[in-house]
Design a protein around this motif. Structure first.
Motif, PDB file in Angstrom:
ATOM      1  N   GLY A  38       0.960  -1.305   0.235  1.00 30.39           N
ATOM      2  CA  GLY A  38       0.159  -0.041   0.005  1.00 30.39           C
ATOM      3  C   GLY A  38       0.842   1.345   0.028  1.00 30.39           C
ATOM      4  N   LEU A  39       1.748   1.107   0.864  1.00 31.42           N
ATOM      5  CA  LEU A  39       2.982   2.435   0.908  1.00 31.42           C
ATOM      6  C   LEU A  39       3.376   2.582  -0.460  1.00 31.42           C
ATOM      7  N   GLU A  40       3.875   1.672  -1.243  1.00 32.92           N
ATOM      8  CA  GLU A  40       4.493   1.671  -2.416  1.00 32.92           C
ATOM      9  C   GLU A  40       3.399   2.258  -3.438  1.00 32.92           C
ATOM     10  N   PHE A  56       4.156   6.558   6.657  1.00 35.21           N
ATOM     11  CA  PHE A  56       4.549   5.480   7.863  1.00 35.21           C
ATOM     12  C   PHE A  56       3.670   4.604   8.030  1.00 35.21           C
ATOM     13  N   ILE A  57       4.394   3.315   8.306  1.00 36.71           N
ATOM     14  CA  ILE A  57       3.383   2.224   8.946  1.00 36.71           C
ATOM     15  C   ILE A  57       3.944   1.782  10.443  1.00 36.71           C
ATOM     16  N   SER A  58       2.456   2.027  11.016  1.00 41.77           N
ATOM     17  CA  SER A  58       2.607   1.681  12.583  1.00 41.77           C
ATOM     18  C   SER A  58       1.846   0.509  12.782  1.00 41.77           C
ATOM     19  N   GLU A  59       2.419  -0.430  13.759  1.00 46.63           N
ATOM     20  CA  GLU A  59       1.887  -1.696  14.256  1.00 46.63           C
ATOM     21  C   GLU A  59       1.262  -1.398  15.525  1.00 46.63           C
ATOM     22  N   HIS A  60      -0.169  -1.825  15.533  1.00 47.48           N
ATOM     23  CA  HIS A  60      -1.052  -1.771  16.627  1.00 47.48           C
ATOM     24  C   HIS A  60      -1.565  -3.159  16.996  1.00 47.48           C
ATOM     25  N   GLU A  61      -1.789  -3.375  18.286  1.00 47.69           N
ATOM     26  CA  GLU A  61      -2.377  -4.739  18.496  1.00 47.69           C
ATOM     27  C   GLU A  61      -3.883  -4.491  18.890  1.00 47.69           C
ATOM     28  N   LEU A  62      -4.904  -5.111  18.453  1.00 46.19           N
ATOM     29  CA  LEU A  62      -6.173  -5.104  18.682  1.00 46.19           C
ATOM     30  C   LEU A  62      -6.428  -5.587  20.170  1.00 46.19           C
TER      31      LEU A  62
END
Length: 77
Positions: A38-40, A56-62
């Protein structure tokens, strides 16, 4: 789905001229590889082209509380 990871793609661009500042939430993905694709893709869109370093890609836990939300929301009044 306790602890499922999601990946958020966002755009944060700040310029010397504040009128050019731009922040937007773009998408959420179920896998890092999808977020990278998606970033590309979005890096080539006219709004983001030439500003790849602002994506930016950020990681999150549900379903997992984050310590930085311990105080909740605040207002700047």
């Amino acid at each position: 789905m306790i602890g499922r990871t999601i990946y958020e793609l966002t755009f944060y661009y700040w310029d010397e001229n504040p009128e050019n500042d731009d922040e937007t939430f773009i998408a959420v993905y179920s896998a890092y590889e999808l977020a990278q694709k998606g970033l590309e893709k979005f890096a080539e869109q006219p709004r983001f082209k030439g500003k790849r370093e602002a994506l930016f890609i950020s990681e999150h836990e549900l379903n997992v509380e984050n310590s930085f939300w311990a105080e909740g929301f605040f207002t700047d009044e």
